[in-house]
Design an enzyme around this catalytic site. Structure first.
Site: not given
Length: 391
Positions: A134, A136, A138, A167, A169, A275, A344, A347, A371
């Site tokens: 697609f 579109l 620029e 860009w 995809t 953990r 977070q 860690g 989008e």
């Protein structure tokens, strides 16, 4: 207190007793678990998807299942498409990005293409033999169509296109480009085979997120296409092709973001259940449990918003446009928040490719830009609120 390890991803469909899952979703979920999720970090590092995966997606009929059987699809409704894109997004946002843009191009050909265009392109798009891109955005204008620099001028036997897209995809492997260009009549859309003389495609590497989506920069210099390349009449694309395709793109991204939140939740529940810290597990800490609960609520809320947008699409209700804006806004911001919390929670382990949360964090942030950026969505949603009050 001991918290048993759970697998919220596998049980989440049971969270909605009235929610109908699309047929075969268990098979797609298993495909994601075995053939996508375990390899997503490697693809992210390699900055490309293997051709074997693209073939497997075709074998499963996932490139364009919304097409009717006569066109090579399975007639899946948009609610089902959303569920599929959620599952794919849970495994790898780069793969989901491929499906997003391919859906936008294929739907455009099905919805607005001539009988000749449909006969020529739909069968190959349906199988993934041909990947659509697609085109579109620029370099200097982004997605601002009014500032677009690509132009199409009429020629004796068709059109000549000149411009620069960025860009894109799947642009590195796409065989069919849906190119938006300015004409004297206004915004127009053209189907341009990628091997047309004058089309130059350059890979874009070292991006932050969706690194395996094989982005490309596409330059068009004196690209000659026949009259059969034009979708609809000249100057017709802005309010039809572009608006409709971008709505589907937002829907796909929103559903994929639900998958990202779910992936963060799955990863964090598994990690904190094992953990150990001091004399117990991370899962026993109240602040950890707060973050987990936020992910649970975010995933359910975003999933329901996407389901509403899909239901409205399936009934051809114009309200689906705003419902999709809302779903994409909530789901993308929720994905970014969940991914931040996931890093977070992990860690230092959250910064390395041994765990998926670093990739999920980078991919989630991309979804707040593509989008329709978060800020554009906030403006659009607020505008609608004021319109409703004024009625």
């Amino acid at each position: 207190m001991t918290v048993p390890a759970t697998d919220p991803g596998r049980s989440r469909h049971a969270q909605y007793p009235g929610r109908k899952e699309t047929a075969g979703l268990d098979k797609i979920r298993a495909f994601v678990d075995t053939e996508i999720a375990p390899f997503a970090d490697a693809w992210d590092q390699a900055e490309q998807l293997p051709s074997e995966l693209l073939t497997r997606i075709g074998e499963l009929g996932l490139w364009a299942p919304f097409l009717p059987p006569d066109d090579g699809g399975s007639g899946m409704d948009w609610t089902g498409i959303g569920q599929v894109h959620e599952e794919i997004g849970r495994g790898c946002s780069s793969v989901r990005s491929f499906l997003t843009v391919h859906t936008m191009v294929t739907w455009t050909v099905q919805r607005w293409g001539s009988a000749e265009q449909q006969a020529r392109w739909l069968p190959r798009l349906a199988t993934g033999e041909l990947i659509g891109a697609f085109c579109l955005t620029e370099p200097d204008s982004g997605s601002d169509a009014a500032a677009m620099g690509t132009v199409a001028q009429p020629a004796d036997s068709g059109w000549i296109l000149n411009g620069h897209k960025k860009w894109m995809t799947a642009g590195q492997v796409a065989g069919l480009l849906l190119v938006f260009a300015r004409t004297e009549a206004g915004m127009s859309a053209f189907l341009v085979p990628a091997d047309t003389p004058g089309v130059r495609i350059s890979p874009l590497n070292a991006v932050m997120g969706t690194r395996a989506s094989m982005l490309a920069e596409i330059v068009l210099r004196e690209v000659h296409v026949g009259p059969d390349a034009l979708i609809g009449p000249p100057g017709w694309a802005a309010g039809t092709v572009m608006t409709g395709a971008l709505d589907l793109g937002r829907y796909s991204v929103a559903c994929g973001c639900v998958g990202v939140v779910q992936a963060c939740l799955d990863a964090c529940v598994a990690y904190t259940s094992k953990r150990r810290v001091r004399d117990g597990r991370l899962s026993e800490l109240q602040l950890i449990r707060r973050k987990i609960s936020d992910m649970v609520v975010s995933s359910r809320a975003a999933r329901l918003l996407c389901a509403e947008a899909g239901r409205l699409k399936d009934t051809d209700d114009p309200a689906t446009i705003m419902a999709t804006w809302v779903a994409k806004y909530h789901a993308s911001t929720a994905a970014t928040a969940a991914a931040s919390d996931a890093v977070q929670i992990h860690g230092a382990n959250g910064f390395v490719s041994d765990y998926p949360v670093a990739r999920l964090y980078r991919d989630a942030k991309v979804a707040e830009i593509i989008e329709g950026s978060t800020e554009l969505q906030q403006i659009t949603i607020a505008d609608e609120a004021y319109r409703e009050v004024a009625r």
